[in-house]
Scaffold this motif. Structure first.
Motif, PDB file in Angstrom:
ATOM      1  N   UNK A 115      32.005  39.160 -96.682  1.00  0.00           N
ATOM      2  CA  UNK A 115      32.886  40.195 -96.274  1.00  0.00           C
ATOM      3  C   UNK A 115      32.171  41.494 -96.819  1.00  0.00           C
ATOM      4  N   UNK A 116      31.826  41.600 -97.844  1.00  0.00           N
ATOM      5  CA  UNK A 116      30.976  42.836 -98.446  1.00  0.00           C
ATOM      6  C   UNK A 116      29.939  42.409 -99.509  1.00  0.00           C
ATOM      7  N   UNK A 117      28.868  43.246 -99.250  1.00  0.00           N
ATOM      8  CA  UNK A 117      28.268  43.140-100.696  1.00  0.00           C
ATOM      9  C   UNK A 117      27.859  44.221-101.415  1.00  0.00           C
ATOM     10  N   UNK A 118      27.368  44.328-102.560  1.00  0.00           N
ATOM     11  CA  UNK A 118      26.879  45.453-103.283  1.00  0.00           C
ATOM     12  C   UNK A 118      25.809  46.139-102.952  1.00  0.00           C
ATOM     13  N   UNK A 119      25.809  47.626-103.162  1.00  0.00           N
ATOM     14  CA  UNK A 119      24.368  48.317-103.260  1.00  0.00           C
ATOM     15  C   UNK A 119      23.991  48.821-104.712  1.00  0.00           C
ATOM     16  N   UNK A 120      22.966  49.105-104.928  1.00  0.00           N
ATOM     17  CA  UNK A 120      22.722  49.892-105.941  1.00  0.00           C
ATOM     18  C   UNK A 120      22.772  51.591-105.816  1.00  0.00           C
ATOM     19  N   UNK A 121      22.765  52.079-106.796  1.00  0.00           N
ATOM     20  CA  UNK A 121      23.136  53.573-106.932  1.00  0.00           C
ATOM     21  C   UNK A 121      21.813  54.434-106.049  1.00  0.00           C
ATOM     22  N   UNK A 122      20.688  53.782-105.984  1.00  0.00           N
ATOM     23  CA  UNK A 122      19.508  54.225-105.252  1.00  0.00           C
ATOM     24  C   UNK A 122      19.623  53.784-103.820  1.00  0.00           C
ATOM     25  N   UNK A 267      35.527  48.388 -99.754  1.00  0.00           N
ATOM     26  CA  UNK A 267      34.506  49.545 -99.482  1.00  0.00           C
ATOM     27  C   UNK A 267      35.012  50.611 -99.919  1.00  0.00           C
ATOM     28  N   UNK A 268      36.212  50.969-100.420  1.00  0.00           N
ATOM     29  CA  UNK A 268      36.628  52.286-100.748  1.00  0.00           C
ATOM     30  C   UNK A 268      36.771  52.044-102.404  1.00  0.00           C
ATOM     31  N   UNK A 269      36.575  50.975-103.005  1.00  0.00           N
ATOM     32  CA  UNK A 269      36.837  50.880-104.564  1.00  0.00           C
ATOM     33  C   UNK A 269      36.310  51.675-105.205  1.00  0.00           C
ATOM     34  N   UNK A 270      34.957  51.621-104.969  1.00  0.00           N
ATOM     35  CA  UNK A 270      33.908  52.538-105.966  1.00  0.00           C
ATOM     36  C   UNK A 270      34.460  53.917-106.006  1.00  0.00           C
ATOM     37  N   UNK A 271      34.853  54.536-104.712  1.00  0.00           N
ATOM     38  CA  UNK A 271      35.107  56.026-104.864  1.00  0.00           C
ATOM     39  C   UNK A 271      36.612  56.292-105.188  1.00  0.00           C
ATOM     40  N   UNK A 272      37.386  55.398-105.062  1.00  0.00           N
ATOM     41  CA  UNK A 272      38.826  55.598-105.437  1.00  0.00           C
ATOM     42  C   UNK A 272      39.208  55.161-106.846  1.00  0.00           C
ATOM     43  N   UNK A 273      38.685  53.862-107.408  1.00  0.00           N
ATOM     44  CA  UNK A 273      39.108  53.575-108.608  1.00  0.00           C
ATOM     45  C   UNK A 273      37.451  52.866-109.299  1.00  0.00           C
ATOM     46  N   UNK A 281      32.038  44.452-110.436  1.00  0.00           N
ATOM     47  CA  UNK A 281      30.503  44.648-109.971  1.00  0.00           C
ATOM     48  C   UNK A 281      29.902  45.175-111.024  1.00  0.00           C
ATOM     49  N   UNK A 282      29.492  44.738-112.175  1.00  0.00           N
ATOM     50  CA  UNK A 282      28.583  45.399-113.333  1.00  0.00           C
ATOM     51  C   UNK A 282      27.322  45.660-113.254  1.00  0.00           C
ATOM     52  N   UNK A 283      26.623  44.856-112.119  1.00  0.00           N
ATOM     53  CA  UNK A 283      25.220  45.008-112.193  1.00  0.00           C
ATOM     54  C   UNK A 283      24.596  45.959-111.034  1.00  0.00           C
TER      55      UNK A 283
END
Length: 311
Positions: A115-122, A267-273, A281-283
């Motif tokens: 469904x989704x996958x994480x990305x790094x800050x870079x 997909x909105x989780x990082x920006x909203x909460x 997702x801690x890594x």
């Protein structure tokens, strides 16, 4: 009111009642996925030493409950094998996987989809293996077999699994017991072997973006440079295909509306909460992006290569 008028009114009322019956039957059908599931179960693997506890469990449960509009429960598995079995059997509808665990689940039942996958800050969306040489000691990939190449332990994805799978898939003669491979006890030890001149090359890694390009923000070359080896003396001779970071996957038979709600939420989780994102997702701190099955073709190739070796 005459008999004819009464009959007409009765027909109208009957038609309205039938229409209402159809509507009342159709409306719940659109929300039946919640009733059919009852409790939406999310599977995760326990952190080492964490037992069955999940940091921030109440907050995570509330977040998913609000996103789906139904009761949510987290199921903590002892390892990925147990998590795969739980999703394959339908005991959980949703699971957070590593790339290889997802590929294994896909091979196990064909009933899951990312469904989704994480990305790094870079911006890195995954990693790939690299073959690095120093001072031109290995002129090209074709000359690899006549040189000493350091390789990481068999459980190292980028330093062992990706190069053996990727190179074999490209027709290069390489195997775990190839005489030109110098097996190091760790990835760090493999780097030291190159630095000390005990190896002419090594298999390492680098982060890559969704476009498949190196982000130049980490990896073996940067580690070697930090250890004192001039970057100008290092050369990458080969790169594998990208291994995408592990996905959050759902059962393929999950209702489309549930998938949509989850995708929007994640997909909105990082920006909203962001605090909830950090619990989930801690890594990888860059947020979630949509993922599709073809993103995990490299992971599937590794799993199939491993399976073939065990037969």
């Amino acid at each position: 009111m005459g008999r004819g008028a009464g009959s007409a009114a009765s027909r109208v009322l009957g038609t309205c009642a039938a229409a209402l019956a159809v509507l009342s039957a159709a409306s719940p059908a659109r929300a039946d996925w919640r009733d059919d599931i009852g409790t939406f179960r999310i599977g995760i693997v326990a952190e080492p030493g964490g037992g069955n506890t999940v940091p921030g469990l109440a907050r995570l449960t509330d977040a998913y409950t609000n996103a789906l509009g139904m009761k949510v429960e987290f199921v903590v598995a002892r390892d990925y094998a147990a998590l795969i079995e739980a999703q394959a059997s339908g005991r959980v509808q949703y699971a957070a996987y590593s790339a290889l665990a997802y590929a294994t689940a896909s091979e196990r039942c064909g009933c899951v989809e990312p469904l989704v996958a994480p990305i790094d800050a870079d911006g890195a969306a995954g990693i790939r293996s690299v073959l690095v040489t120093r001072d031109g000691k290995v002129p090209d990939l074709a000359a690899m077999a006549s040189h000493r190449i350091a390789i990481a332990p068999a459980d190292n994805v980028a330093g062992f699994l990706l190069p053996l799978t990727g190179l074999a898939g490209e027709g290069v003669k390489i195997a775990e017991d190839s005489p030109f491979l110098a097996h190091a006890p760790s990835a760090t030890a493999a780097e030291t072997m190159l630095g000390d001149g005990e190896a002419d090359g090594l298999f390492g890694w680098e982060p890559v973006g969704a476009d498949g390009q190196s982000t130049d923000t980490g990896g073996t070359v940067m580690r070697l440079e930090a250890a004192g080896i001039p970057k100008t003396s290092l050369r990458v001779l080969w790169t594998s295909a990208q291994l995408r970071y592990g996905p959050h996957a759902v059962r393929s038979d999950l209702d489309a509306e549930a998938k949509r709600r989850l995708a929007v939420f994640l997909t909105n989780l990082k920006s909203l909460t962001p605090d909830v994102y950090d619990l989930l997702e801690s890594r990888h701190s860059g947020g979630f992006e949509l993922a599709v099955a073809k993103d995990y073709m490299t992971a599937l190739a590794v799993v199939r290569w491993q399976s073939a070796g065990k037969e």
